[in-house]
Design an enzyme around this catalytic site. Structure first.
Site, PDB file in Angstrom:
ATOM      1  N   ASP A  34       0.865  -1.187   0.000  1.00  0.00           N
ATOM      2  CA  ASP A  34       0.000   0.000   0.000  1.00  0.00           C
ATOM      3  C   ASP A  34       0.898   1.233   0.000  1.00  0.00           C
ATOM      4  OD1 ASP A  34      -1.720   2.103   0.551  1.00  0.00           O
ATOM      5  OD2 ASP A  34      -2.895   0.981   2.034  1.00  0.00           O
ATOM      6  N   HIS A  35       0.862   1.994  -1.092  1.00  0.00           N
ATOM      7  CA  HIS A  35       1.769   3.134  -1.231  1.00  0.00           C
ATOM      8  C   HIS A  35       1.414   4.281  -0.289  1.00  0.00           C
ATOM      9  CE1 HIS A  35       5.111   5.007  -3.006  1.00  0.00           C
ATOM     10  NE2 HIS A  35       4.959   4.602  -4.245  1.00  0.00           N
ATOM     11  N   ARG A  36       0.266   4.225   0.352  1.00  0.00           N
ATOM     12  CA  ARG A  36      -0.039   5.227   1.376  1.00  0.00           C
ATOM     13  C   ARG A  36       0.823   5.010   2.607  1.00  0.00           C
ATOM     14  NH1 ARG A  36      -6.310   4.170   2.229  1.00  0.00           N
ATOM     15  NH2 ARG A  36      -5.377   2.091   2.449  1.00  0.00           N
TER      16      ARG A  36
END
Length: 470
Positions: A440-442
């Site tokens: 998850d790039h968040r």
């Protein structure tokens, strides 16, 4: 004294469940806590214990019915048998035990109460709606061996109750074959350890007794099986099969769509020489003291992941949108993706960071066996922090796995292949596999994801490096 048992909320907050099969019949005498039925929720198959000791007077649903929580499922005459408590079966999941503990409240004369442990009050006293069935045969799960942690659930349950006792366990294609050969499954003995009658068992019995192939005929049944007409559009309409989207497959699909369109996925790949790990596994399997533990590449990868997560906690965190917080876990509940005949399930190993390599191997094996039998408890599929999926058992080199909702990453293991590879300045045949990490790039940027993947790969390349990460 007449007593009704209403379908409880099995601890999942789900409004309904499908009745898979009855394990008792009208007229049977049952003991307290005896398993009377199997029901399938959107997450698992659950065994229901009897809340009373007595005689079964009525069954209010048939296999295949979708029953609302709070609806009457079965009736008893408790005057016929004194209620002598017996220990609950060990196989009953925790959620079913909770239902049993509060089940006596269901018999109270209060008018449609919202009972503790039963979820919502009954919405209707009407007979549960019978779900339409597909005419024809739907392909069953493969009978191939369970490899590492990608078990296949080869156990499908009966569509109708044909006897007053428990039916022989078999798959739909095997039942169809038995019918064509004129074989009574009740007379066939299962040779496998699972107790499920296989195609080979039926064929061997038919050859032994000289059963002959008979053309399928329409037979009268005490209980008709409802079907629905397939939409017809010339020949095309007759060459399709429609299967209702339900249960685990529906829930999994919804979760995957939610994950794919909520968490910005990034997938990175790394191909690694795992010859040293292969040699380690071979030596461990050759050790007589460890042979029963069946240590494989999945267990070593699980250990590598736990060690690497300690160095890269961002991969072991959660995006809490409601609270506006990033939750970092100081433990690892390691999810093991398992493909079953009912769909994908991801049970997790609690506090995996505390387990040794041998203990991880045993835990993975246990999850595989439980998933294969369709008995994964709903609680075992909740609270995961990171997951692993082994696509290599299908002969696949790599993929882009979708993150399990609520987690930050998932690692896919590709097939281990013997191929030419650079080794110590020369070309040699080595064991090579590709790792694919989706995150998850968040929560995780490219550098963090890459460093985590390299740490996992380094352990698989040189298992001794694990000593440096302890």
């Amino acid at each position: 004294m007449a007593q009704d048992f209403r379908l409880p909320d099995l601890g999942e907050g789900l409004p309904e469940a499908e009745l898979v099969q009855w394990l008792v019949a009208v007229g049977d005498t049952v003991a307290l806590n005896q398993t009377i039925a199997e029901v399938e929720t959107a997450k698992a198959v659950v065994e229901l214990p009897s809340p009373h000791a007595g005689t079964v007077t009525a069954l209010h649903a048939a296999p295949g019915d979708v029953v609302a929580v709070g609806s009457v499922l079965i009736s008893f005459d408790t005057a016929a048998t004194a209620p002598t408590p017996t220990p609950a079966p060990a196989a009953v999941p925790p959620s079913a035990e909770a239902a049993s503990a509060s089940v006596s409240a269901a018999a109270a004369p209060a008018s449609e109460p919202n009972l503790v442990g039963y979820g919502a009050a009954p919405r209707s006293a009407a007979r549960p709606q019978r779900r339409a069935r597909v005419a024809g045969t739907v392909a069953a799960a493969s009978d191939t061996a369970v490899l590492e942690a990608a078990p296949h659930d080869a156990i499908q349950f009966a569509d109708v109750v044909e006897r007053a006792v428990e039916r022989p366990r078999s798959t739909p294609p095997v039942r169809k074959l038995a019918k064509q050969l004129g074989v009574d499954l009740a007379l066939v003995e299962a040779t496998g350890a699972s107790g499920v009658i296989s195609r080979a068992d039926v064929e061997a019995y038919a050859e032994r007794v000289g059963a002959v192939t008979v053309a399928p005929v329409a037979a009268e049944s005490a209980e008709p099986v409802e079907t629905f007409e397939l939409p017809r559009s010339g020949e095309a309409g007759e060459r399709t099969t429609r299967t209702p989207i339900r249960g685990v497959r529906r829930v999994t699909a919804e979760a995957m769509v939610r994950s794919a369109f909520t968490a910005p996925h990034v997938t990175t790949f790394l191909t690694v020489d795992v010859t040293a790990t292969s040699e380690l596994i071979a030596s461990l399997r050759a050790d007589r003291a460890l042979q029963e533990h069946r240590i494989g590449i999945m267990a070593v990868a699980a250990k590598a992941v736990c060690l690497a997560l300690a160095r890269h906690p961002g991969l072991n965190s959660k995006w809490d949108d409601a609270a506006g917080e990033i939750v970092e876990h100081h433990y690892v509940n390691l999810g093991i993706a398992a493909a079953t005949g009912r769909g994908l399930v991801v049970p997790n190993i609690r506090d995996a960071q505390e387990l040794t390599l041998v203990e991880l191997a045993d835990a993975i094996r246990g999850l595989a066996e439980t998933a294969r039998s369709g008995r994964t408890a709903p609680a075992d599929m909740m609270g995961g922090t990171f997951s692993i999926t082994n696509v290599g058992v299908f002969g696949v080199d790599a993929g882009t796995p979708i993150i399990n909702p609520g987690e930050a990453g998932i690692l896919a293991l590709g097939a281990v292949r013997r191929q030419p590879w650079e080794h110590r300045g020369e070309i040699a045949l080595r064991d090579v596999m590709t790792l694919a990490l989706s995150f998850d790039h968040r929560l995780v940027d490219g550098e963090q994801g890459s460093r985590f993947l390299v740490d996992v790969a380094d352990i698989l390349r040189e298992p001794g490096r694990a000593m440096l990460l302890q």
